[in-house]
Design a protein around this motif. Structure first.
Motif, PDB file in Angstrom:
ATOM      1  N   GLN A 294      17.135  -4.171   9.953  1.00 59.82           N
ATOM      2  CA  GLN A 294      17.257  -5.554   9.490  1.00 59.82           C
ATOM      3  C   GLN A 294      18.702  -5.986   9.676  1.00 59.82           C
ATOM      4  O   GLN A 294      19.578  -5.567   8.931  1.00 59.82           O
ATOM      5  N   LYS A 295      18.942  -6.840  10.669  1.00 58.73           N
ATOM      6  CA  LYS A 295      20.325  -7.173  11.018  1.00 58.73           C
ATOM      7  C   LYS A 295      21.085  -7.818   9.872  1.00 58.73           C
ATOM      8  O   LYS A 295      22.255  -7.550   9.683  1.00 58.73           O
ATOM      9  N   ILE A 296      20.457  -8.650   9.077  1.00 57.00           N
ATOM     10  CA  ILE A 296      21.162  -9.297   7.982  1.00 57.00           C
ATOM     11  C   ILE A 296      21.508  -8.283   6.895  1.00 57.00           C
ATOM     12  O   ILE A 296      22.601  -8.279   6.348  1.00 57.00           O
ATOM     13  N   LYS A 297      20.589  -7.404   6.592  1.00 58.99           N
ATOM     14  CA  LYS A 297      20.801  -6.404   5.549  1.00 58.99           C
ATOM     15  C   LYS A 297      21.946  -5.453   5.901  1.00 58.99           C
ATOM     16  O   LYS A 297      22.724  -5.061   5.035  1.00 58.99           O
TER      17      LYS A 297
ATOM     18  N   LYS B 299      27.969  -4.080   6.612  1.00 58.45           N
ATOM     19  CA  LYS B 299      28.404  -2.681   6.697  1.00 58.45           C
ATOM     20  C   LYS B 299      28.737  -2.292   8.133  1.00 58.45           C
ATOM     21  O   LYS B 299      29.694  -1.574   8.396  1.00 58.45           O
ATOM     22  N   LEU B 300      27.932  -2.786   9.079  1.00 57.33           N
ATOM     23  CA  LEU B 300      28.197  -2.490  10.492  1.00 57.33           C
ATOM     24  C   LEU B 300      29.498  -3.133  10.955  1.00 57.33           C
ATOM     25  O   LEU B 300      30.277  -2.520  11.681  1.00 57.33           O
TER      26      LEU B 300
END
Length: 66
Positions: free
Chosen positions: A26-29, A33-34
């Motif tokens: 999930q890119k938003i989640k 952090k990334l």
């Protein structure tokens, strides 16, 4: 990044994260952090579009703050 076909990017990200997570990527989640893990200088050197947006944003913020 610009050379990766858009249609193959999401499946590649899902495949890359499959062994590390129990749920679907999930890119938003995971985005904040990334982003913290990225080396900004390396990304800017590897991506002319990224460098351009950073340059534009910095110039805009500098002009707005004056």
């Amino acid at each position: 990044m610009e050379t990766i076909d858009k249609d193959s990017l999401e499946p590649s990200l899902k495949a890359a994260t499959r062994p590390t997570t129990k749920s679907e990527y999930q890119k938003i989640k995971h985005a904040s952090k990334l982003l913290e893990l990225l080396d900004v200088d390396k990304v800017r050197k590897a991506s002319p579009y990224c460098d351009r947006i950073f340059t534009t944003l910095t110039a805009t913020m500098t002009t707005s703050a004056s």
